[in-house]
Each structure stands twice: as structure tokens, then as C-alpha cells.
Design a protein around this motif. Structure first.
Motif, PDB file in Angstrom:
ATOM      1  N   ARG A  48      -5.496   8.762  12.070  1.00 53.32           N
ATOM      2  CA  ARG A  48      -5.834   8.755  13.496  1.00 53.32           C
ATOM      3  C   ARG A  48      -5.820   7.332  14.040  1.00 53.32           C
ATOM      4  O   ARG A  48      -5.280   7.061  15.117  1.00 53.32           O
ATOM      5  CB  ARG A  48      -7.207   9.395  13.687  1.00 53.32           C
ATOM      6  N   PHE A  49      -6.417   6.390  13.289  1.00 51.24           N
ATOM      7  CA  PHE A  49      -6.456   4.991  13.679  1.00 51.24           C
ATOM      8  C   PHE A  49      -5.036   4.440  13.813  1.00 51.24           C
ATOM      9  O   PHE A  49      -4.681   3.811  14.826  1.00 51.24           O
ATOM     10  CB  PHE A  49      -7.261   4.215  12.617  1.00 51.24           C
ATOM     11  N   ASN A  50      -4.189   4.674  12.815  1.00 46.09           N
ATOM     12  CA  ASN A  50      -2.803   4.202  12.851  1.00 46.09           C
ATOM     13  C   ASN A  50      -2.022   4.844  13.989  1.00 46.09           C
ATOM     14  O   ASN A  50      -1.241   4.168  14.667  1.00 46.09           O
ATOM     15  CB  ASN A  50      -2.110   4.458  11.517  1.00 46.09           C
ATOM     16  N   ARG A  51      -2.204   6.148  14.207  1.00 44.92           N
ATOM     17  CA  ARG A  51      -1.487   6.814  15.303  1.00 44.92           C
ATOM     18  C   ARG A  51      -1.862   6.234  16.664  1.00 44.92           C
ATOM     19  O   ARG A  51      -1.023   6.115  17.548  1.00 44.92           O
ATOM     20  CB  ARG A  51      -1.723   8.322  15.271  1.00 44.92           C
ATOM     21  N   ASP A  52      -3.148   5.877  16.832  1.00 45.62           N
ATOM     22  CA  ASP A  52      -3.556   5.274  18.100  1.00 45.62           C
ATOM     23  C   ASP A  52      -2.954   3.882  18.275  1.00 45.62           C
ATOM     24  O   ASP A  52      -2.547   3.514  19.377  1.00 45.62           O
ATOM     25  CB  ASP A  52      -5.078   5.242  18.230  1.00 45.62           C
ATOM     26  N   ILE A  53      -2.864   3.114  17.211  1.00 47.36           N
ATOM     27  CA  ILE A  53      -2.183   1.810  17.288  1.00 47.36           C
ATOM     28  C   ILE A  53      -0.714   2.034  17.649  1.00 47.36           C
ATOM     29  O   ILE A  53      -0.172   1.359  18.538  1.00 47.36           O
ATOM     30  CB  ILE A  53      -2.311   1.041  15.958  1.00 47.36           C
ATOM     31  N   GLU A  54      -0.068   2.968  16.972  1.00 38.59           N
ATOM     32  CA  GLU A  54       1.350   3.274  17.232  1.00 38.59           C
ATOM     33  C   GLU A  54       1.551   3.736  18.672  1.00 38.59           C
ATOM     34  O   GLU A  54       2.537   3.360  19.321  1.00 38.59           O
ATOM     35  CB  GLU A  54       1.834   4.349  16.262  1.00 38.59           C
ATOM     36  N   ARG A  55       0.627   4.542  19.192  1.00 34.13           N
ATOM     37  CA  ARG A  55       0.717   5.015  20.578  1.00 34.13           C
ATOM     38  C   ARG A  55       0.646   3.830  21.540  1.00 34.13           C
ATOM     39  O   ARG A  55       1.452   3.725  22.473  1.00 34.13           O
ATOM     40  CB  ARG A  55      -0.417   6.007  20.860  1.00 34.13           C
ATOM     41  N   LEU A  56      -0.277   2.912  21.298  1.00 31.25           N
ATOM     42  CA  LEU A  56      -0.418   1.745  22.181  1.00 31.25           C
ATOM     43  C   LEU A  56       0.788   0.815  22.097  1.00 31.25           C
ATOM     44  O   LEU A  56       1.188   0.211  23.092  1.00 31.25           O
ATOM     45  CB  LEU A  56      -1.705   0.981  21.851  1.00 31.25           C
ATOM     46  N   GLU A  57       1.369   0.691  20.893  1.00 31.02           N
ATOM     47  CA  GLU A  57       2.549  -0.157  20.722  1.00 31.02           C
ATOM     48  C   GLU A  57       3.828   0.538  21.158  1.00 31.02           C
ATOM     49  O   GLU A  57       4.858  -0.106  21.343  1.00 31.02           O
ATOM     50  CB  GLU A  57       2.697  -0.564  19.246  1.00 31.02           C
ATOM     51  N   GLY A  58       3.798   1.864  21.259  1.00 32.95           N
ATOM     52  CA  GLY A  58       5.000   2.623  21.593  1.00 32.95           C
ATOM     53  C   GLY A  58       5.969   2.710  20.429  1.00 32.95           C
ATOM     54  O   GLY A  58       7.171   2.882  20.626  1.00 32.95           O
ATOM     55  N   ARG A  59       5.472   2.597  19.211  1.00 33.15           N
ATOM     56  CA  ARG A  59       6.313   2.629  18.003  1.00 33.15           C
ATOM     57  C   ARG A  59       5.715   3.582  16.977  1.00 33.15           C
ATOM     58  O   ARG A  59       5.111   3.145  15.989  1.00 33.15           O
ATOM     59  CB  ARG A  59       6.430   1.239  17.406  1.00 33.15           C
ATOM     60  N   PRO A  60       5.907   4.877  17.168  1.00 33.66           N
ATOM     61  CA  PRO A  60       5.354   5.816  16.184  1.00 33.66           C
ATOM     62  C   PRO A  60       6.054   5.691  14.837  1.00 33.66           C
ATOM     63  O   PRO A  60       7.250   5.394  14.761  1.00 33.66           O
ATOM     64  CB  PRO A  60       5.606   7.187  16.803  1.00 33.66           C
ATOM     65  N   TRP A  61       5.294   5.872  13.795  1.00 33.90           N
ATOM     66  CA  TRP A  61       5.809   5.819  12.428  1.00 33.90           C
ATOM     67  C   TRP A  61       6.117   7.242  11.986  1.00 33.90           C
ATOM     68  O   TRP A  61       5.299   8.144  12.191  1.00 33.90           O
ATOM     69  CB  TRP A  61       4.760   5.196  11.508  1.00 33.90           C
ATOM     70  N   PRO A  62       7.269   7.477  11.394  1.00 33.89           N
ATOM     71  CA  PRO A  62       7.554   8.849  10.922  1.00 33.89           C
ATOM     72  C   PRO A  62       6.602   9.232   9.794  1.00 33.89           C
ATOM     73  O   PRO A  62       6.190   8.379   9.005  1.00 33.89           O
ATOM     74  CB  PRO A  62       9.000   8.768  10.439  1.00 33.89           C
ATOM     75  N   ARG A  63       6.226  10.469   9.775  1.00 35.93           N
ATOM     76  CA  ARG A  63       5.357  10.985   8.701  1.00 35.93           C
ATOM     77  C   ARG A  63       6.001  12.226   8.128  1.00 35.93           C
ATOM     78  O   ARG A  63       6.675  12.960   8.825  1.00 35.93           O
ATOM     79  CB  ARG A  63       3.968  11.282   9.248  1.00 35.93           C
ATOM     80  N   ALA A  64       5.743  12.430   6.839  1.00 38.42           N
ATOM     81  CA  ALA A  64       6.335  13.591   6.152  1.00 38.42           C
ATOM     82  C   ALA A  64       5.743  14.877   6.699  1.00 38.42           C
ATOM     83  O   ALA A  64       4.656  14.934   7.166  1.00 38.42           O
ATOM     84  CB  ALA A  64       6.074  13.490   4.663  1.00 38.42           C
ATOM     85  N   PHE A 112      10.027  -1.925  14.419  1.00 37.20           N
ATOM     86  CA  PHE A 112       8.958  -2.825  14.010  1.00 37.20           C
ATOM     87  C   PHE A 112       8.514  -3.800  15.090  1.00 37.20           C
ATOM     88  O   PHE A 112       7.491  -4.469  14.923  1.00 37.20           O
ATOM     89  CB  PHE A 112       9.384  -3.618  12.763  1.00 37.20           C
ATOM     90  N   GLY A 113       9.303  -3.945  16.152  1.00 39.31           N
ATOM     91  CA  GLY A 113       8.943  -4.903  17.190  1.00 39.31           C
ATOM     92  C   GLY A 113       9.088  -6.343  16.737  1.00 39.31           C
ATOM     93  O   GLY A 113       8.420  -7.228  17.253  1.00 39.31           O
ATOM     94  N   LEU A 114       9.956  -6.572  15.754  1.00 36.46           N
ATOM     95  CA  LEU A 114      10.220  -7.917  15.259  1.00 36.46           C
ATOM     96  C   LEU A 114      11.546  -8.404  15.823  1.00 36.46           C
ATOM     97  O   LEU A 114      12.420  -7.601  16.149  1.00 36.46           O
ATOM     98  CB  LEU A 114      10.289  -7.919  13.726  1.00 36.46           C
ATOM     99  N   ASP A 115      11.710  -9.724  15.914  1.00 39.74           N
ATOM    100  CA  ASP A 115      12.985 -10.231  16.417  1.00 39.74           C
ATOM    101  C   ASP A 115      14.053 -10.105  15.336  1.00 39.74           C
ATOM    102  O   ASP A 115      13.764 -10.053  14.142  1.00 39.74           O
ATOM    103  CB  ASP A 115      12.859 -11.664  16.944  1.00 39.74           C
ATOM    104  N   ALA A 116      15.304 -10.054  15.785  1.00 38.94           N
ATOM    105  CA  ALA A 116      16.435  -9.846  14.887  1.00 38.94           C
ATOM    106  C   ALA A 116      16.540 -10.942  13.835  1.00 38.94           C
ATOM    107  O   ALA A 116      16.898 -10.671  12.683  1.00 38.94           O
ATOM    108  CB  ALA A 116      17.730  -9.739  15.691  1.00 38.94           C
ATOM    109  N   SER A 117      16.201 -12.190  14.189  1.00 39.03           N
ATOM    110  CA  SER A 117      16.323 -13.275  13.206  1.00 39.03           C
ATOM    111  C   SER A 117      15.348 -13.069  12.039  1.00 39.03           C
ATOM    112  O   SER A 117      15.693 -13.317  10.885  1.00 39.03           O
ATOM    113  CB  SER A 117      16.114 -14.638  13.853  1.00 39.03           C
ATOM    114  N   THR A 118      14.156 -12.605  12.325  1.00 38.71           N
ATOM    115  CA  THR A 118      13.180 -12.312  11.263  1.00 38.71           C
ATOM    116  C   THR A 118      13.704 -11.210  10.362  1.00 38.71           C
ATOM    117  O   THR A 118      13.668 -11.317   9.133  1.00 38.71           O
ATOM    118  CB  THR A 118      11.822 -11.912  11.875  1.00 38.71           C
ATOM    119  N   LEU A 119      14.213 -10.152  10.979  1.00 37.47           N
ATOM    120  CA  LEU A 119      14.734  -9.032  10.189  1.00 37.47           C
ATOM    121  C   LEU A 119      15.992  -9.421   9.424  1.00 37.47           C
ATOM    122  O   LEU A 119      16.194  -8.955   8.295  1.00 37.47           O
ATOM    123  CB  LEU A 119      14.979  -7.824  11.085  1.00 37.47           C
TER     124      LEU A 119
END
Length: 167
Positions: free
Chosen positions: A151-167, A75-82
Motif C-alpha cells: 500500500r505504501f509503495n503503491r501510494d508513492i507510485e501513484r504520486l510519482e505517476g510511475r506504477p510498478w508492475p506486480r505479478a 524510473f524517472g532517471l535521465d538517459a545518461s544515468t541509465l
């Protein structure tokens, strides 16, 4: 034969592209305003998950038990938040801390039966709301809209380097 455009070379902005991007910004702002789809107060009878629990439970359901470190990476969140979010989820009974099934040192969070039940109830509620919104759309438009959102979400994930798993 025409030479295909090289997408790695920056193309000049097409007429109207800036205006279209302005519209995308405005419409995504409005979409976030309608976050009531995920708001616990919107569910009849209450008991709905808050947005962070909904997203975290969905990811844990897809990936299996996850440690704070894995959630931080995902998620790119800090450990304290999580730590705060997962502590609230443990108190709510939707996740439990377990030893790493793979023998690692870090404990992991696993979705509980209650977490599965509440996540599925919220998903059903959200899907029902979307079905009401999209009920007059042709099926092919709903499919195309879903394809564009992915497609929009995958491009955001690509830029962030955090792909979301999909079924």
C-alpha cells in the motif's frame, strides 16, 4: 446513518498523526540503513548484483525487453544515468542489447541467462535474510506487513505517476 468521510476534502490532522509520521520517517531512514540486504558484499562468496542492477533486472524481467526511453519513463532517471548503468550491466553479461522485437528503431535490453541466474541468486539471498528477520513473527503479521508495504509503495507510485508492475 452516518455520512462517509469524503477523502477529497482535507481532514484536520488527527491527534498523534504528526508523531506517527515522524516515526514513519525515522523507521524508513533506519530501513534504508539496512540496505545490506541488497549489497553485493553481504553475499557469501561475492558475485551479488549492485542495487541498480538488481532493480533494473527485476523490471526487465517483469516487462520484457526495454529501451533506454522506456527505462527513463519507468524510473524517472535521465538517459545518461541509465546509459551508464546498462553499459555496466552489458559488461557484466547480465543484459544484452537486441533489436526491438516489435520492429521499433530503438534497441532494447534483454536479461541474459547469466542475468536470470544472478538475479534469482540475489532474490533467494534477500528472501533468506528476510525469513531470518521475520522468523518469530506470526504468519498473519508477515502478511499484514507485506500488505502495508505494498500500500505504501503503491501510494508513492501513484504520486510519482510511475506504477510498478506486480505479478
Amino acid at each position: 446513518m452516518e455520512k462517509p468521510e469524503d477523502s477529497s476534502v482535507e481532514q484536520p490532522e488527527k491527534p498523534g498523526a504528526a508523531q506517527a509520521t515522524d516515526r514513519v520517517e525515522f523507521e524508513t531512514m533506519l530501513l534504508s540503513r539496512h540496505a545490506h540486504l541488497h549489497a553485493p558484499r553481504a553475499r557469501t562468496g561475492g558475485g551479488g548484483l549492485d542495487r541498480s542492477a538488481y532493480v533494473l533486472l527485476t523490471r526487465i524481467r517483469m516487462d520484457g525487453p526495454m529501451s533506454i526511453g522506456q527505462l527513463t519513463d519507468a524510473f524517472g532517471l535521465d538517459a545518461s544515468t541509465l546509459n551508464r548503468q546498462t553499459a555496466a550491466m552489458v559488461r557484466a553479461g547480465v543484459v544484452e542489447r537486441i533489436p526491438d522485437p516489435d520492429g521499433g528503431i530503438a534497441r532494447k535490453f534483454r536479461i541474459t541467462g547469466e542475468g536470470e541466474r544472478r538475479l534469482e541468486a540475489d532474490r533467494s539471498f534477500n528472501i533468506g535474510g528476510l525469513e531470518r528477520i521475520l522468523e518469530h513473527w506470526p504468519a498473519e503479521d508477515v502478511t499484514r506487513f507485506a500488505d502495508f508495504l505494498e500500500r505504501f509503495n503503491r501510494d508513492i507510485e501513484r504520486l510519482e505517476g510511475r506504477p510498478w508492475p506486480r505479478a
